[in-house]
Design an enzyme around this catalytic site. Sequence first.
Site, PDB file in Angstrom:
ATOM      1  N   ARG A  38       2.671 108.827  65.434  1.00  0.00           N
ATOM      2  CA  ARG A  38       2.590 109.053  66.884  1.00  0.00           C
ATOM      3  C   ARG A  38       2.538 107.729  67.660  1.00  0.00           C
ATOM      4  O   ARG A  38       1.846 107.607  68.668  1.00  0.00           O
ATOM      5  CB  ARG A  38       1.385 109.936  67.239  1.00  0.00           C
ATOM      6  N   ARG A  42       1.264 109.330  74.137  1.00  0.00           N
ATOM      7  CA  ARG A  42       0.666 109.301  75.478  1.00  0.00           C
ATOM      8  C   ARG A  42      -0.312 108.154  75.702  1.00  0.00           C
ATOM      9  O   ARG A  42      -0.745 107.922  76.833  1.00  0.00           O
ATOM     10  CB  ARG A  42      -0.035 110.643  75.751  1.00  0.00           C
ATOM     11  N   ARG A  51       7.780 110.489  80.631  1.00  0.00           N
ATOM     12  CA  ARG A  51       7.667 111.922  80.371  1.00  0.00           C
ATOM     13  C   ARG A  51       7.188 112.721  81.585  1.00  0.00           C
ATOM     14  O   ARG A  51       7.196 113.947  81.559  1.00  0.00           O
ATOM     15  CB  ARG A  51       6.660 112.152  79.225  1.00  0.00           C
ATOM     16  N   ASP A  87       9.709 116.638  67.396  1.00  0.00           N
ATOM     17  CA  ASP A  87       8.549 117.464  67.079  1.00  0.00           C
ATOM     18  C   ASP A  87       8.864 118.332  65.871  1.00  0.00           C
ATOM     19  O   ASP A  87      10.019 118.740  65.692  1.00  0.00           O
ATOM     20  CB  ASP A  87       8.180 118.342  68.275  1.00  0.00           C
ATOM     21  N   TYR A 165       2.094 127.675  61.746  1.00  0.00           N
ATOM     22  CA  TYR A 165       2.293 127.684  63.205  1.00  0.00           C
ATOM     23  C   TYR A 165       2.984 128.969  63.655  1.00  0.00           C
ATOM     24  O   TYR A 165       2.629 129.570  64.672  1.00  0.00           O
ATOM     25  CB  TYR A 165       3.143 126.489  63.641  1.00  0.00           C
TER      26      TYR A 165
END
Length: 369
Positions: A38, A42, A51, A87, A165
């Site tokens: 990652r 962010r 973004r 992703d 998921y």
Amino acid sequence: MEGNSPLRPQDFPALKNDTFLRAARGEETEYTPVWCMRQAGRYLPEFRETRAAQDFFATCRSPKMCCELTLQPLRRFPLDAAIIFSDILVVPQALGMEVVMVPGKGPTFPEPLKEVEDLLKLRPKVDVSEELGYVFQAITLTRHCLEGKVPLIGFSGAPWTLMSYMIEGGGSNTMAKAKRWLYRHPEASHRLLQLLRDVIVEYLVGQVAAGAQALQLFESHAGHLGPEQFREFALPYLRAIAKRVKNKLQAEALPPVPMIVFAKDAHYALEELAQAGYEVIGLDWTIQPQAARERTGHRVTLQGNLDPCALYAPKEKIGELVKRMLEGFGTQRYIANLGHGLYPDMSPEHVGAFVEAVHTHSRHLRTPD
């Protein structure tokens, strides 16, 4: 660069820094290479700016945006590898499931798989070029824009993690709904896992054809399985993916690439993972470096495994922790990383301190005064 004249996956700029690839293959390196899971995230203000007001999966479907986000951390830090911005849940989307990113909650499936009959809603055959071609385009564009600075890693989620998921409908502390399938519907579970395996193999091979120079498989939810369930519902698929990807790359005259498996919290299966066909085993922070070396028999390269929260420490402390980690793993057959991804509230300066400490201490440990 997009639109009228899309870049082709050929005539890529020559690679200038192959330290990561050499470490992955078990070859000698002058220092320990480092990248962060990652690393395009962010915690970077420029990432948040790029973004802003853009839907997450719309970003994933824009090769130009993915390329920009992939390159951002490399402008700040002397990282030894880039990983394509994407992703793991693009694979369930390719199978026909809807996934939305809900602010404050994360990825959500409005209609998760509830009954065995729901498997019929999934596409039995997936044309990965059509459904996931945008990832391939992003990889090709990024390989060109990297200008050979460092290698580019492609990735996918592993079958069990994606299955969990798809049944849970999002994140879960227990994975009880997905595990219920394993106990109550083992045959249907294997059908779903096989479907995922087949799509993942095509997807990973497509990434290499597009320009990926290494591949990482994320079995992020391995820790929710015990050793027996892992051996039945995860490990056979991890093995099959490594074997089939390598065979297909050879059959299609594509270059062989090192493969990394990151099975979080699967410390009970280290020995099996070391013999599953991957060049690199990614480790989370709950495993002692020396123990991991002994248990994997020095047969594979290890990657990891600093606790991500260590980056909240003062910079001097980060340096000490990195030095200790390097002493535990040794500087060879080793790729430094965190034991999980970077968190959004982390300081870019502390990420920089981590990268610098790996380079400095590994050089010093390799050639002590």
